[in-house]
Design an enzyme around this catalytic site. Structure first.
Site: not given
Length: 179
Positions: A9-11
């Protein structure tokens, strides 16, 4: 020959649970799942968890991802990651779409899906940038609010007084909300 899972996931505020559940349902042991939370600006090889996965996985293993775009943030990054794994004798399997890069059809599908994923990301960036531009045109200000020099002078005087009375710099700064 192990099945090794990889989620990304990016964050930190996004949740990889959907990806994790899909991998476990596909037979990957939870202990063999590498979970990455990373910025979009990093290529796969620069991600700390991907580096650990590369150290852990051996020839004959299969790296399983929920979707092929979890392997990279751009078409080139996905393809480079797949080729890196294949070059080490590690198979890659995507649960969504059933992509098998060991076949010519699988490689074609990989290229098509990675291209579509990159296109989707570019559309999102364009929409976000258009929204920011529209907000600026309507007068929205971004960044920290401006602070009056008089307020800064008052806070500096409070800090100086606290320091003169024997408080530490950290204690004095905390009095005015500074770190």
């Amino acid at each position: 020959m192990r099945q090794v899972g990889y989620t990304r996931v990016s964050t930190a505020d996004k949740d990889a649970q959907l990806q994790l559940d899909a991998l476990v349902d596909a037979g990957v042991q939870k202990r063999d799942v590498f979970e990455d939370v990373t910025s979009r600006s990093k290529n796969a090889i620069e991600r700390p968890v991907m580096t650990k996965l590369l150290e852990y996985a051996e020839a004959g293993d299969t790296v399983i991802v929920w979707r092929i775009d979890r392997l990279g943030r751009s078409l080139i990054d996905v393809l480079n990651t797949v080729e890196l794994l294949r070059g080490r004798g590690i198979r890659v399997r995507s649960l969504s779409g059933g992509i098998d890069p060991t076949t010519s059809t699988g490689r074609l599908m990989l290229h098509m899906l990675a291209t579509l994923a990159e296109y989707e990301r570019e559309l999102i960036v364009e929409r976000v940038n258009a929204g920011i531009a529209a907000a600026r045109e309507s007068g929205t200000r971004f960044g920290r609010p401006p602070v009056s020099p008089d307020i800064i002078d008052e806070k500096l005087a409070i800090v100086a007084d606290a320091r003169d009375r024997g408080r530490t710099a950290a204690e004095a700064a905390a009095l005015v909300g500074w770190s």
